[in-house]
Design a protein around this motif. Sequence first.
Motif, mmCIF file in Angstrom:
data_model
loop_
_atom_site.group_PDB
_atom_site.id
_atom_site.type_symbol
_atom_site.label_atom_id
_atom_site.label_comp_id
_atom_site.label_asym_id
_atom_site.label_seq_id
_atom_site.Cartn_x
_atom_site.Cartn_y
_atom_site.Cartn_z
ATOM 1 N N SER A 20 10.246 27.038 17.451
ATOM 2 C CA SER A 20 9.445 27.859 18.362
ATOM 3 C C SER A 20 9.969 29.288 18.411
ATOM 4 O O SER A 20 9.183 30.245 18.392
ATOM 5 C CB SER A 20 9.438 27.234 19.754
ATOM 6 O OG SER A 20 8.615 27.972 20.611
ATOM 7 N N GLY A 24 7.652 32.330 17.347
ATOM 8 C CA GLY A 24 7.171 33.124 18.463
ATOM 9 C C GLY A 24 7.936 34.395 18.744
ATOM 10 O O GLY A 24 7.422 35.288 19.407
ATOM 11 N N TYR A 75 10.105 25.470 25.459
ATOM 12 C CA TYR A 75 9.639 25.736 24.106
ATOM 13 C C TYR A 75 8.727 24.612 23.651
ATOM 14 O O TYR A 75 8.979 23.446 23.939
ATOM 15 C CB TYR A 75 10.816 25.875 23.129
ATOM 16 C CG TYR A 75 11.603 27.134 23.359
ATOM 17 C CD1 TYR A 75 11.152 28.353 22.867
ATOM 18 C CD2 TYR A 75 12.794 27.112 24.075
ATOM 19 C CE1 TYR A 75 11.871 29.519 23.085
ATOM 20 C CE2 TYR A 75 13.518 28.270 24.300
ATOM 21 C CZ TYR A 75 13.053 29.469 23.803
ATOM 22 O OH TYR A 75 13.760 30.627 24.025
ATOM 23 N N PRO A 78 5.439 25.067 17.361
ATOM 24 C CA PRO A 78 4.262 25.883 17.016
ATOM 25 C C PRO A 78 3.039 25.056 16.630
ATOM 26 O O PRO A 78 1.913 25.481 16.894
ATOM 27 C CB PRO A 78 4.757 26.730 15.836
ATOM 28 C CG PRO A 78 6.233 26.804 16.023
ATOM 29 C CD PRO A 78 6.637 25.491 16.630
ATOM 30 N N TRP A 81 1.117 24.497 19.924
ATOM 31 C CA TRP A 81 0.740 25.590 20.818
ATOM 32 C C TRP A 81 -0.737 25.454 21.165
ATOM 33 O O TRP A 81 -1.572 25.123 20.332
ATOM 34 C CB TRP A 81 0.981 26.930 20.164
ATOM 35 C CG TRP A 81 2.436 27.321 20.042
ATOM 36 C CD1 TRP A 81 3.513 26.679 20.581
ATOM 37 C CD2 TRP A 81 2.958 28.431 19.329
ATOM 38 N NE1 TRP A 81 4.676 27.335 20.239
ATOM 39 C CE2 TRP A 81 4.358 28.415 19.473
ATOM 40 C CE3 TRP A 81 2.374 29.438 18.577
ATOM 41 C CZ2 TRP A 81 5.189 29.376 18.900
ATOM 42 C CZ3 TRP A 81 3.208 30.397 17.995
ATOM 43 C CH2 TRP A 81 4.600 30.367 18.165
ATOM 44 N N ARG A 111 2.675 36.376 24.388
ATOM 45 C CA ARG A 111 2.096 35.037 24.522
ATOM 46 C C ARG A 111 2.692 34.315 25.746
ATOM 47 O O ARG A 111 1.960 33.754 26.552
ATOM 48 C CB ARG A 111 2.334 34.242 23.244
ATOM 49 C CG ARG A 111 1.743 32.861 23.254
ATOM 50 C CD ARG A 111 2.100 32.119 21.944
ATOM 51 N NE ARG A 111 1.349 30.901 21.869
ATOM 52 C CZ ARG A 111 0.211 30.748 21.222
ATOM 53 N NH1 ARG A 111 -0.323 31.766 20.588
ATOM 54 N NH2 ARG A 111 -0.406 29.593 21.221
#
Length: 147
Positions: A20, A24, A75, A78, A81, A111
Amino acid sequence: MIARATPDDADAIATVWIESRKAGLPTVPPVHDEPAIRRWCATHLISHTAAYVGRDKGAIVAMMALSDTMIEQLYVAPTHWGRGIGSALVAHAKAERPAGLSLFTFAVNDRARQFYAAHGFAEIAHSDGADNEERAPDILMRWEGTA
């Protein structure tokens, strides 16, 4: 979906944290290497915080660590998400800490800032990052609770 983390979850938690962060926060590299992060998850995170995992089909895809007043870590892998698991973790945190919660997020993490704002957290202080390991500007956010 949400469960208390156990020592057996440490490696999967570390993997979520690492993946993550890489996806991110590419402009805020971690200070510690992957073996150190895995050791920290195994020796500190689970034993020194209220650590939770989010699972999808049995696999750990999210993690959260709570202290008495803070979301210390949150976290989501990804690949997950936008699927609601982060929202489920925040809802769990609010239920566990109804008097209110604070958290820090990096200023460049738009984000996360939008995500937490959508969950009722307000930005209450900005810093230049002098007090975090990464030395990256961060933001203190606060949810005032239900009390």
